[in-house]
Structures are given as C-alpha cells and as structure tokens.
Write a protein that holds these residues in place. Structure first.
Motif, short mmCIF file in Angstrom:
data_model
loop_
_atom_site.label_atom_id
_atom_site.label_comp_id
_atom_site.label_asym_id
_atom_site.label_seq_id
_atom_site.Cartn_x
_atom_site.Cartn_y
_atom_site.Cartn_z
N ALA A 91 -57.73 45.00 -3.73
CA ALA A 91 -57.53 46.36 -3.59
C ALA A 91 -56.42 46.34 -4.97
CB ALA A 91 -56.59 46.95 -2.44
N THR A 92 -55.58 45.80 -5.22
CA THR A 92 -54.76 45.78 -6.49
C THR A 92 -55.60 45.53 -7.82
OG1 THR A 92 -52.67 45.27 -5.22
CG2 THR A 92 -52.71 44.91 -7.69
N SER A 94 -58.82 46.00 -8.14
CA SER A 94 -59.63 47.11 -8.55
C SER A 94 -58.80 48.15 -9.26
CB SER A 94 -60.34 47.54 -7.20
OG SER A 94 -59.22 48.23 -6.52
N GLN A 95 -57.73 48.33 -9.38
CA GLN A 95 -56.85 49.25 -9.90
C GLN A 95 -56.18 48.73 -11.07
OE1 GLN A 95 -56.68 52.35 -8.74
NE2 GLN A 95 -58.20 51.35 -7.59
N GLU A 98 -57.37 50.35 -14.90
CA GLU A 98 -56.77 51.99 -15.01
C GLU A 98 -55.11 51.62 -15.22
OE1 GLU A 98 -56.24 55.68 -12.09
OE2 GLU A 98 -57.75 54.30 -11.52
N ARG A 99 -54.47 51.13 -14.51
CA ARG A 99 -53.08 51.13 -14.63
C ARG A 99 -52.59 50.30 -15.61
NH1 ARG A 99 -51.17 50.71 -8.18
NH2 ARG A 99 -52.69 51.95 -7.29
N GLU A 102 -53.00 53.32 -18.39
CA GLU A 102 -52.24 54.32 -18.22
C GLU A 102 -50.84 53.95 -18.93
OE1 GLU A 102 -51.49 55.01 -13.99
OE2 GLU A 102 -53.24 56.05 -13.68
#
Length: 193
Positions: A91-92, A94-95, A98-99, A102
């Motif tokens: 889950a992490t 997959s982010q 993007e993070r 940012e």
C-alpha cells in the motif's frame, strides 16, 4: 574457529548534518518516529538522534550544527555504504512516486527486482535510500530469508538467470509442504481436473 553469531541488525549510524535536517528527513519524509536524543558520547560537539524504522530496531544519526546538507552522492568506493534499504508495505509502495513528487524529491521510479519492487532516492546528504516491497509473505513460522534461500535453490536448479515470481511461488509451496502435514498425503494423489 567458532563464529560470532549475529541475531539481526542492532542499529545503523549515519553521519548527518544539523539536527533539524535529520528530523525533517527521517521522521518527516520516512515516517520514522524520533525516539531518543543524547550527545554523541565519543564526540561532545555532536548530537546523537535515534529513529525507529518500523521494526523496533534503530537508525541513529550523528548531527552537528556546523554541518549543512549537501546533495552530492555519497562515495561508492570499496568499503563505503552503497545504499540503505527499508521495507514498506505494498500500500505504501503504491504511493511512493506520488509522495516523493509532491516533495520535489527526485527518484529512480519503480524497479522490478523479481522478488521485490524498489525505488531509489537520496537523503539530504546524498546517501542513496531504497524503499523495497516484497512480492510475497512467508508462510507461518518462516522468514523472508527462508523463502529467499529456497527460491534461490530452485532458480539455480532450473538454470534461470535471476529470481522471478515463479521461483517464489514454488519456494512457498515447498516450505509449506515441509512444515505442515496433510491427511491427504496418506492417500494416493489424484488429479481432480
């Protein structure tokens, strides 16, 4: 000769810049709780910050208010640390892109390693950081290392160049068969399909 048997990583200590840069990166970016703070007992001009990477072990940073962040790549000469890898959940993972985007942190993009997915980026001092996500969960009572060594043996038996998910799946099956008895093993096997 008798061995000095290790039982896991106790901690890793890195040379950091100033205190706030270390806190901002290790806790602010990577989410490692800042859990302990004291002077460097071998150098009174430095602080010694402790962070929990998520498994209760420690990453510690020597800080000095006169050092400033530099973004050059740390040396990769023989004997130097190439990178430090941290485990993250799927889950992490997959982010991550993007993070990092940012925050304006450059990165390698996801990398397929056969048994895991990885992404690389640098800390404020140029140390290469890897976030890694296993593609498997070990069977109950086994470790990731148990699966890896079994998958390696299967890969070598088959003459394959690198590890792939099929090696992992077959390793998981072998490990479960070794650890768990089955009543159906008492009967002649049949193929119901």
């Amino acid at each position: 000769m008798r061995k000095l048997q290790t039982q896991g990583v106790h901690h890793i200590t890195l040379t950091g810049a100033d205190r706030q840069t270390s806190i901002d990166f290790w806790e602010g970016v990577l989410g490692m709780p800042f859990i302990f703070d004291q002077p460097n007992l071998d150098n009174p001009d430095e602080g010694h910050l402790y962070f929990d990477p998520g498994d209760g072990r420690l990453i510690t940073i020597f800080t000095n208010e006169t050092r400033t962040p530099v973004h050059n790549r740390t040396p990769t000469d023989p004997g130097c640390v190439h990178h430090v890898a941290f485990n993250v959940s799927h889950a992490t993972f997959s982010q991550v892109v993007e993070r990092l985007n940012e925050r304006g942190i450059g990165h390698s993009g996801p990398k397929d390693r056969g048994f895991m997915d990885s992404i690389y980026f640098k800390d404020p001092l140029g140390l290469l950081i890897e976030l890694a996500c296993y593609r498997f969960e070990p069977p109950f009572g086994c470790s990731h290392a148990d699966v890896m060594i079994e998958a390696h043996r299967i890969r070598v038996e088959r003459g394959d160049y690198n590890i792939a998910e099929i090696h992992l799946a077959d390793a998981l099956e072998r490990l479960v068969q070794r650890r768990q008895q089955s009543l159906s093993a008492d009967r002649a096997p049949r193929n119901p399909y």
